[in-house]
Design an enzyme around this catalytic site. Structure first.
Site, PDB file in Angstrom:
ATOM      1  N   ASP A   1       6.485  80.844  48.085  1.00 20.02           N
ATOM      2  CA  ASP A   1       7.845  80.550  48.542  1.00 20.02           C
ATOM      3  C   ASP A   1       8.308  79.368  47.700  1.00 20.02           C
ATOM      4  O   ASP A   1       7.825  78.246  47.882  1.00 20.02           O
ATOM      5  CB  ASP A   1       7.879  80.197  50.029  1.00 20.02           C
ATOM      6  CG  ASP A   1       9.296  80.229  50.585  1.00 20.02           C
ATOM      7  OD1 ASP A   1      10.240  80.047  49.795  1.00 20.02           O
ATOM      8  OD2 ASP A   1       9.463  80.428  51.799  1.00 20.02           O
TER       9      ASP A   1
ATOM     10  N   ILE B   1      11.067  77.583  47.504  1.00 26.69           N
ATOM     11  CA  ILE B   1      11.537  76.509  48.384  1.00 26.69           C
ATOM     12  C   ILE B   1      11.503  77.054  49.805  1.00 26.69           C
ATOM     13  O   ILE B   1      12.354  77.847  50.194  1.00 26.69           O
ATOM     14  CB  ILE B   1      12.962  76.024  48.049  1.00 26.69           C
ATOM     15  CG1 ILE B   1      13.010  75.372  46.680  1.00 26.69           C
ATOM     16  CG2 ILE B   1      13.432  75.019  49.107  1.00 26.69           C
ATOM     17  CD1 ILE B   1      14.357  74.749  46.350  1.00 26.69           C
ATOM     18  N   ASP B   2      10.493  76.665  50.540  1.00 28.18           N
ATOM     19  CA  ASP B   2      10.429  77.026  51.944  1.00 28.18           C
ATOM     20  C   ASP B   2      11.218  75.968  52.704  1.00 28.18           C
ATOM     21  O   ASP B   2      10.881  74.786  52.659  1.00 28.18           O
ATOM     22  CB  ASP B   2       8.971  77.052  52.412  1.00 28.18           C
ATOM     23  CG  ASP B   2       8.836  77.548  53.838  1.00 28.18           C
ATOM     24  OD1 ASP B   2       9.642  78.402  54.244  1.00 28.18           O
ATOM     25  OD2 ASP B   2       7.929  77.078  54.548  1.00 28.18           O
TER      26      ASP B   2
ATOM     27  N   ASP C   1       5.850  82.746  53.882  1.00 29.72           N
ATOM     28  CA  ASP C   1       6.238  81.690  54.817  1.00 29.72           C
ATOM     29  C   ASP C   1       5.052  81.068  55.539  1.00 29.72           C
ATOM     30  O   ASP C   1       5.223  80.079  56.263  1.00 29.72           O
ATOM     31  CB  ASP C   1       7.218  82.235  55.860  1.00 29.72           C
ATOM     32  CG  ASP C   1       8.617  82.427  55.302  1.00 29.72           C
ATOM     33  OD1 ASP C   1       9.018  81.632  54.439  1.00 29.72           O
ATOM     34  OD2 ASP C   1       9.296  83.376  55.731  1.00 29.72           O
TER      35      ASP C   1
ATOM     36  N   THR D   1      15.063  76.145  52.714  1.00 26.76           N
ATOM     37  CA  THR D   1      16.234  75.889  51.860  1.00 26.76           C
ATOM     38  C   THR D   1      17.310  75.094  52.592  1.00 26.76           C
ATOM     39  O   THR D   1      17.963  74.228  52.002  1.00 26.76           O
ATOM     40  CB  THR D   1      16.818  77.213  51.329  1.00 26.76           C
ATOM     41  OG1 THR D   1      15.807  77.896  50.576  1.00 26.76           O
ATOM     42  CG2 THR D   1      18.013  76.968  50.435  1.00 26.76           C
TER      43      THR D   1
ATOM     44  N   ASP E   1      15.642  77.166  43.948  1.00 27.33           N
ATOM     45  CA  ASP E   1      14.805  78.287  44.399  1.00 27.33           C
ATOM     46  C   ASP E   1      14.398  79.148  43.212  1.00 27.33           C
ATOM     47  O   ASP E   1      13.212  79.472  43.024  1.00 27.33           O
ATOM     48  CB  ASP E   1      15.569  79.155  45.407  1.00 27.33           C
ATOM     49  CG  ASP E   1      15.836  78.466  46.732  1.00 27.33           C
ATOM     50  OD1 ASP E   1      15.100  78.737  47.689  1.00 27.33           O
ATOM     51  OD2 ASP E   1      16.784  77.657  46.805  1.00 27.33           O
TER      52      ASP E   1
ATOM     53  N   GLU F   1       9.540  85.215  47.000  1.00 29.13           N
ATOM     54  CA  GLU F   1      10.752  85.481  47.767  1.00 29.13           C
ATOM     55  C   GLU F   1      11.930  85.963  46.929  1.00 29.13           C
ATOM     56  O   GLU F   1      12.680  86.850  47.338  1.00 29.13           O
ATOM     57  CB  GLU F   1      11.170  84.219  48.535  1.00 29.13           C
ATOM     58  CG  GLU F   1      12.402  84.443  49.385  1.00 29.13           C
ATOM     59  CD  GLU F   1      12.702  83.301  50.335  1.00 29.13           C
ATOM     60  OE1 GLU F   1      13.499  83.513  51.253  1.00 29.13           O
ATOM     61  OE2 GLU F   1      12.136  82.208  50.152  1.00 29.13           O
TER      62      GLU F   1
END
Length: 399
Positions: free
Chosen positions: A188, A190-191, A340, A193, A100, A125
């Site tokens: 994002d 890593i959308d 998101d 996780t 991330d 994020e």
């Protein structure tokens, strides 16, 4: 999946002539070129007034593609050899991995470097708060190594290694509040996780806002098959995985493999009968009310079971017609973040779909880091939307 390559500004710099009598199925055989330094060749003829207006985002889209692809490379490396030490719990008790942070640093660094003469604004994020704690020194060292290895793998750039402090500063470039004025990148890193930790679906989701409107989006989905996710079974299938979705306002949505195969233009499903529609929802029950989705499906007469997938990979899959409906109804009091949905929203919209809240209102990305929504998010094609919204609103009233 419906695909073709048309006369789009996304193919600017590629000199193609497709005769009007050329069969539709053969058009997807032409190469798609999105140069990281946009070619100076003249644009394709007859792009149209609306499409021409989007040409000013060509360079931003090329940079976004490069940044998301490099971030995906970092994430793939981490996921293949995920160590327990690579997973932390943030102060809000949500999981976060070195990937991330590393993906955010890579994307932030690449985008700012590509456009040094303009103010850089990134709404993202992650921040460096937890990484600056004494107990995170080893984690920060690991992230810095990953970032430098990833940047060094880009043969088109000559970049000096970043220090740990450089990485922290680069991550914190994502603290912008966004808003209705100027341009803001939205990320994002890593959308999904939890999907990433399971070895399942996740996405690097990157979009650009211009005066509060989403004007381009890139979804890098390393585990999404190039064929339909609905029929994909990783235990028995050897179908290739790793998709990159590219969308620019008034220019359509294109998909290619992460390793750089030919891109094809994609379209949402043309299904009109809701009984024939399949739909997506969040894998995690905590992210969306499965009971409410079930009630809506029942009202529509949907027969197929829902496909539950993590992340904005759902938007990508829907944009190419894997399913016809995506429903998201988070718990009461939850505030949706713009990262998101920004990239996924334009990927679906440019593929011919519609994204609204449960009241039928378009999503408003101009209000800062959060979306103010009526209950949830509803995504489908134009023909199904009226019936779907009625079923959504009737089901909400009953609850």
């Amino acid at each position: 999946m419906s695909t073709s390559i048309g006369h789009s500004p996304l193919t600017r710099g590629v000199l193609l002539h497709i005769n009007a009598t050329t069969p539709t199925h053969s058009k997807s055989q032409f190469p798609f070129l999105l140069s990281l330094s946009i070619a100076s060749a003249p644009p394709l003829r007859a792009v149209g007034r609306r499409a021409a207006a989007s040409m000013s985002y060509d360079k931003q889209l090329a940079a976004a593609k490069k940044a998301a692809s490099l971030a995906a490379r970092l994430c793939q490396k981490v996921q293949k050899a995920l160590l327990q030490s690579d997973v932390q719990t943030k102060s809000d008790r949500t999981p976060v991995t070195v990937a991330d942070y590393g993906a955010q640093a890579v994307v932030s660094f690449i985008l700012e470097k590509q456009f040094p003469s303009v103010p850089f604004s990134l709404v993202a994020e992650e921040d460096s708060g937890d990484l600056r704690k004494e107990e995170s020194r080893e984690t920060l060292h690991r992230i810095t190594e990953l970032v430098n290895e990833t940047l060094a793998s880009d043969e088109t750039s000559d970049i000096s290694p970043l220090s740990e402090e450089d990485v922290l500063i680069t991550i914190d470039k994502g603290k912008s509040e966004g808003g209705p004025h100027g341009q803001h990148w939205v990320l994002d890193p890593i959308d999904g996780t939890k999907g990433f930790l399971r070895g399942d679906q996740y996405a690097i989701a990157l979009a650009l806002l211009d005066k509060g409107k989403v004007v381009l989006g890139v979804l890098a989905c390393p585990n999404l098959p190039l064929t339909s996710i609905v029929r994909y079974d990783p235990s028995i299938s050897d179908d290739k995985v790793g998709c990159l979705f590219l969308a620019q306002v008034n220019a359509g949505t294109y998909m290619q493999s992460l390793d750089g195969s030919l891109a094809t233009k994609v379209h949402v499903s043309a299904i009109e009968n809701p009984e024939e529609a399949s739909f997506f929802e969040s894998f995690e029950a905590a992210h969306s009310s499965h009971d409410l989705s079930s009630s809506i499906a029942k009202k529509l007469g949907v027969k197929a079971p829902p496909a539950r997938i993590d992340s904005q990979a759902k938007y990508g899959a829907l944009s190419r017609g894997d399913g016809a409906i995506y429903l998201r109804f988070p718990r009461k009091g939850y505030r949706e973040k713009i990262w998101d949905h920004a990239a996924g929203c334009i990927v679906v919209a440019e593929a011919g779909g519609i994204v609204t809240d449960a009241g039928g209102n378009p999503l408003d990305f101009s209000k800062g880091r959060y979306l103010d929504l009526d209950t949830g998010i509803v995504v489908t094609n134009q023909k199904l939307m009226p019936k779907l919204l009625k079923a959504v609103q009737d089901s909400i009233k009953e609850k």
